[in-house]
Design a protein around this motif. Sequence first.
Motif: not given
Length: 224
Positions: A163-173
């Motif tokens: 639910k944390n979009e920053a975590a999703n972005a970090e996973a992709l990074r």
Amino acid sequence: MKKLLLISLFIVQSCFVFAQNCCKNDSAFKEIQFPLTEQDTKTVFYYFNDEWITGANPEMVNVDSILNMEVRNDEYGNRAVFISISSVNLEKLKSDVKEATKNLWVNYDPICEFPGGNGLLKEWLEANIQIPEGYKGNERVVVSFYVQPDGSVTDPKVVRPSKNEAANAEALRLVNALPNFRVKFFTPKKHRIGYILPITFREPGSIYLRGNLIDHVTNCPELK
């Protein structure tokens, strides 16, 4: 003499693992795997009369029966060895391969791993992950991606998001930053390999215990 030298060279370069995974006489056998080196990924493919024959290698052909040999790219872009023999010897080779493999099951699936072995992947993730500022909780974000034949990582997608979009972005990074994997193919036709990778996010400073939370609270009332 020239033929003998060429045959010796190609046999030494041969990287076929004829019985990587096999089942014989109802007993299972599996080759002990070690982390792939760059040299391990350089498989030499042999063609006989322009045909790649599963399980065939130069050691199965009499040196005197070889009419010609040359090194060139095959239709898949591999640098390969093309050996010319008579049609009679080609049929004999196919028959010999069939006889040699009739009691074997050979797995020709590619081997793909993180540099130094897949066990180092977790260490790499832990060393490179950047927990988003203010992140709360403990969860896994699952990312899918492909490893291309050259080992590069492509097409990452979050398949189980936070639910944390920053975590999703970090996973992709993280996935985009992965170094090239090492891939060994046992067949000339190569293809991309799909993977999913769970990436764990933990709130900084928090301690998470394995087991049932109720048991931990019972044994450690201060956790309440």
